[in-house]
Design a protein around this motif. Structure first.
Motif, PDB file in Angstrom:
ATOM      1  N   ALA A 210     -48.855  18.812 -36.949  1.00 44.01           N
ATOM      2  CA  ALA A 210     -49.711  18.021 -36.062  1.00 44.01           C
ATOM      3  C   ALA A 210     -50.050  16.679 -36.695  1.00 44.01           C
ATOM      4  O   ALA A 210     -50.430  16.614 -37.871  1.00 44.01           O
ATOM      5  N   HIS A 211     -49.928  15.598 -35.896  1.00 48.37           N
ATOM      6  CA  HIS A 211     -50.244  14.272 -36.428  1.00 48.37           C
ATOM      7  C   HIS A 211     -50.947  13.436 -35.365  1.00 48.37           C
ATOM      8  O   HIS A 211     -51.652  13.960 -34.505  1.00 48.37           O
ATOM      9  N   ASN A 212     -50.782  12.110 -35.405  1.00 41.80           N
ATOM     10  CA  ASN A 212     -51.635  11.200 -34.639  1.00 41.80           C
ATOM     11  C   ASN A 212     -51.321  11.191 -33.145  1.00 41.80           C
ATOM     12  O   ASN A 212     -50.157  11.122 -32.740  1.00 41.80           O
ATOM     13  N   GLY A 213     -52.389  11.206 -32.324  1.00 46.46           N
ATOM     14  CA  GLY A 213     -52.237  11.150 -30.874  1.00 46.46           C
ATOM     15  C   GLY A 213     -53.437  10.509 -30.219  1.00 46.46           C
ATOM     16  O   GLY A 213     -54.414  10.132 -30.880  1.00 46.46           O
ATOM     17  N   SER A 214     -53.383  10.377 -28.896  1.00 41.28           N
ATOM     18  CA  SER A 214     -54.465   9.739 -28.145  1.00 41.28           C
ATOM     19  C   SER A 214     -54.669  10.429 -26.806  1.00 41.28           C
ATOM     20  O   SER A 214     -53.789  11.147 -26.318  1.00 41.28           O
ATOM     21  N   LEU A 215     -55.813  10.174 -26.210  1.00 43.73           N
ATOM     22  CA  LEU A 215     -56.058  10.652 -24.852  1.00 43.73           C
ATOM     23  C   LEU A 215     -55.155   9.946 -23.858  1.00 43.73           C
ATOM     24  O   LEU A 215     -54.751   8.799 -24.053  1.00 43.73           O
ATOM     25  N   ILE A 216     -54.852  10.646 -22.761  1.00 46.02           N
ATOM     26  CA  ILE A 216     -54.263  10.043 -21.571  1.00 46.02           C
ATOM     27  C   ILE A 216     -55.375  10.069 -20.529  1.00 46.02           C
ATOM     28  O   ILE A 216     -55.813  11.143 -20.110  1.00 46.02           O
TER      29      ILE A 216
ATOM     30  N   ALA B 209     -48.081  12.907 -31.759  1.00 50.55           N
ATOM     31  CA  ALA B 209     -46.891  12.900 -32.601  1.00 50.55           C
ATOM     32  C   ALA B 209     -46.856  14.146 -33.481  1.00 50.55           C
ATOM     33  O   ALA B 209     -47.902  14.612 -33.951  1.00 50.55           O
ATOM     34  N   TRP B 210     -45.647  14.640 -33.714  1.00 55.81           N
ATOM     35  CA  TRP B 210     -45.443  15.823 -34.564  1.00 55.81           C
ATOM     36  C   TRP B 210     -44.333  15.570 -35.569  1.00 55.81           C
ATOM     37  O   TRP B 210     -43.563  16.467 -35.902  1.00 55.81           O
ATOM     38  N   TYR B 211     -44.225  14.346 -36.101  1.00 56.24           N
ATOM     39  CA  TYR B 211     -43.131  14.007 -37.007  1.00 56.24           C
ATOM     40  C   TYR B 211     -41.793  14.393 -36.352  1.00 56.24           C
ATOM     41  O   TYR B 211     -41.530  14.004 -35.215  1.00 56.24           O
ATOM     42  N   GLN B 212     -40.933  15.175 -37.031  1.00 52.91           N
ATOM     43  CA  GLN B 212     -39.638  15.503 -36.428  1.00 52.91           C
ATOM     44  C   GLN B 212     -39.756  16.534 -35.308  1.00 52.91           C
ATOM     45  O   GLN B 212     -38.755  16.846 -34.657  1.00 52.91           O
ATOM     46  N   GLY B 213     -40.968  17.020 -35.065  1.00 51.24           N
ATOM     47  CA  GLY B 213     -41.207  17.815 -33.863  1.00 51.24           C
ATOM     48  C   GLY B 213     -41.288  16.947 -32.629  1.00 51.24           C
ATOM     49  O   GLY B 213     -41.329  17.463 -31.501  1.00 51.24           O
ATOM     50  N   GLY B 214     -41.323  15.616 -32.815  1.00 51.85           N
ATOM     51  CA  GLY B 214     -41.284  14.674 -31.703  1.00 51.85           C
ATOM     52  C   GLY B 214     -42.640  14.335 -31.143  1.00 51.85           C
ATOM     53  O   GLY B 214     -43.645  14.253 -31.855  1.00 51.85           O
ATOM     54  N   VAL B 215     -42.671  14.128 -29.834  1.00 49.16           N
ATOM     55  CA  VAL B 215     -43.863  13.718 -29.094  1.00 49.16           C
ATOM     56  C   VAL B 215     -44.183  14.791 -28.068  1.00 49.16           C
ATOM     57  O   VAL B 215     -43.308  15.206 -27.304  1.00 49.16           O
ATOM     58  N   SER B 216     -45.434  15.227 -28.041  1.00 49.28           N
ATOM     59  CA  SER B 216     -45.861  16.265 -27.106  1.00 49.28           C
ATOM     60  C   SER B 216     -46.999  15.756 -26.239  1.00 49.28           C
ATOM     61  O   SER B 216     -47.905  15.071 -26.730  1.00 49.28           O
ATOM     62  N   VAL B 217     -46.952  16.069 -24.946  1.00 53.16           N
ATOM     63  CA  VAL B 217     -48.065  15.802 -24.030  1.00 53.16           C
ATOM     64  C   VAL B 217     -48.653  17.153 -23.656  1.00 53.16           C
ATOM     65  O   VAL B 217     -47.928  18.047 -23.222  1.00 53.16           O
TER      66      VAL B 217
END
Length: 487
Positions: free
Chosen positions: A382-388, A399-407
């Motif tokens: 688990a890494h940096n993210g923001s509200l939608i 962001a999840w590094y090589q785990g990509g981007v999750s919504v």
């Protein structure tokens, strides 16, 4: 696009600079390349062949996400880090400096400037005509042509740098403020005349003249907007008071095996309109009041000594009745998105805020982790993210590094669920190589991600659950200074 030198006469020297080596710490360290076992290599190959994970560097995504463009690295070869936004510009940190993009056409961003100024991790924020940059590697001095120097030397420098960006194509370096233990990250508390900067740093040592234990608080810098050269530390509030040399934070191992000892904070998120902040502080999560920005006051302190190894970052929901904390198990350099680690470690922890005023408490509800396993060659956590911003919903991109981007949706604190994703296959199928999305943030209708190795990505999310957010327009966004999206 040529490199913009931040100080007179630096260009020739800076063009040959190498990425800075950070003072050792457990958080946000680029993964050291390392061979994995033949068995793990075979498992990765089998998973790719079976379609369980993408092929090497293959891009996959859910049907409701479109990958618009990738802009590779250019003059700055170091690790890409955090992002900030202002008007039609995106500001991308890099361990070697920062890059400014014109994103007025999200499908075709253009580089406006690149500033070479080594000093990990170059966490970045903007406010008005000022840009702020964190230095958390021990340097020979505060200039942009400094070199690495041991933290054991008194003359070494770490801290905050301030740039004037009134001429967006030619940022001007205007101030430097040394802070205890440097600045791993920072958070802005902007006011009309001044900008307060909360500096998060950690990992003191008796051998470091400028980073002595106990380091149980944060540095607060006051920056006058009209005279940034007068920026200075105005306080060092102690957030973890206690007896003994280590203060009152989590003692870590061996008392709590596998948990980081609290010697400062990693990241802080503020809600200025609510006079509220949440701190992710290594072994502790805290909630505190910032009614007096120079002297924040802790309201509640929580620990999770079962599943959280390193409290990394925090995100409030819009109503300020929830906080999402992240656990950066492995410091961002390990493969933790696999069956062996499981769904509750290296994940998000969702906490409700209950009660009122200074009696508010953080109450744990559930964990969230991406549902797709990654190869053992992929650093993922688990890494940096923001509200939608959607009224009545709690939605987040992360962001999840090589785990990509999750919504994902955490409207129900106890039952979070993923609703969209984007990722690349492993950089390597034989070696653990650091890479992937460092930050993924929603800004004015698009998702922007800074990939450690691949560069700057722009994604378009099309989903009835998130489409109302496209009507929200911001003039500026530093994710750790959360706005009131609907005011």
């Amino acid at each position: 696009m040529g490199v913009v030198a931040a100080c007179t006469g630096l260009l020739a020297a800076l063009l040959t600079a190498v990425p800075a080596a950070a003072t050792p710490d457990p958080g946000d360290a680029p993964a050291t390349e390392q061979k994995i076992s033949r068995g793990a290599q075979a498992e990765a190959a089998e998973a790719i062949a079976a379609g369980e994970i993408p092929g090497q560097d293959e891009i996959v995504h859910s049907d409701n996400i479109e990958h618009l463009v990738n802009i590779p690295k250019d003059a700055l070869p170091g690790t890409n880090s955090d992002l900030a936004f202002q008007g039609k510009y995106a500001f991308a940190g890099n361990y070697d400096g920062f890059r400014i993009f014109d994103i007025s056409r999200p499908k075709a961003p253009k580089t406006v400037a690149q500033v070479l100024c080594p000093g990990s991790q170059n966490d970045i924020s903007v406010s008005g005509d000022l840009l702020f940059l964190s230095t958390d590697s021990s340097r020979s001095d505060s200039s942009c042509n400094s070199t690495t120097q041991p933290a054991t030397e008194k003359s070494s420098w770490e801290g905050m740098k301030v740039f004037d960006i009134s001429d967006i194509r030619n940022p001007k370096y205007v101030a430097a403020v040394e802070t205890a233990c440097g600045s791993h990250t920072h958070t802005l508390v902007p006011e009309r005349r001044n900008v307060y900067v909360y500096v998060s740093s950690y990992s003191p040592s008796a051998s470091y003249p400028d980073c002595q234990p106990p380091h149980d608080g944060i540095s607060v810098i006051k920056v006058p907007r009209k005279a940034p050269e007068r920026a200075a530390v105005v306080s060092f509030p102690v957030l973890f008071p206690g007896e003994g040399p280590d203060g009152g934070g989590n003692p870590g191992s061996p008392t709590n095996p596998g948990v980081s000892k609290t010697t400062g904070c990693h990241d802080i998120t503020v809600l200025p309109d609510k006079d509220l902040a949440a701190g992710a502080c290594m072994g502790d999560g805290i909630l505190f009041s910032i009614k007096d920005p120079e002297n924040p006051k802790v309201i509640d302190q929580v620990q999770d000594n079962v599943n959280f190894a390193f409290w990394h970052s925090a995100t409030f929901n819009q109503k300020a009745d929830k906080v999402v904390f992240t656990d950066e198990l492995g410091g961002g350099g390990a493969a933790t998105c696999n069956a062996e680690i499981g769904p509750d470690r290296g994940a998000d922890g969702i906490y409700d805020i209950v009660g009122k005023g200074d009696k508010r408490k953080l109450v744990f509800r559930s964990y969230f982790k991406i549902p797709r396993h990654q190869a053992d060659t992929e650093n993922c956590v688990a890494h940096n993210g923001s509200l939608i911003p959607v009224k009545g919903k709690d939605l987040m991109v992360q962001a999840w590094y090589q785990g990509g981007v999750s919504v994902w949706d955490f409207t129900n604190s106890s039952k979070p669920k993923e609703i969209a994703y984007f990722e690349r296959g492993p950089i390597s199928t034989t070696t653990l190589v650091g890479g992937g999305a460092w930050s993924a943030y929603y800004y004015n209708g698009y998702i922007y991600s800074n990939d450690i190795a691949k560069g700057f990505d722009v994604l378009k999310l099309s989903d009835r659950r998130t489409d109302p957010a496209k009507r929200i327009r911001l003039d500026e966004l530093n994710v750790q200074t959360q706005p009131d999206y609907f005011d």
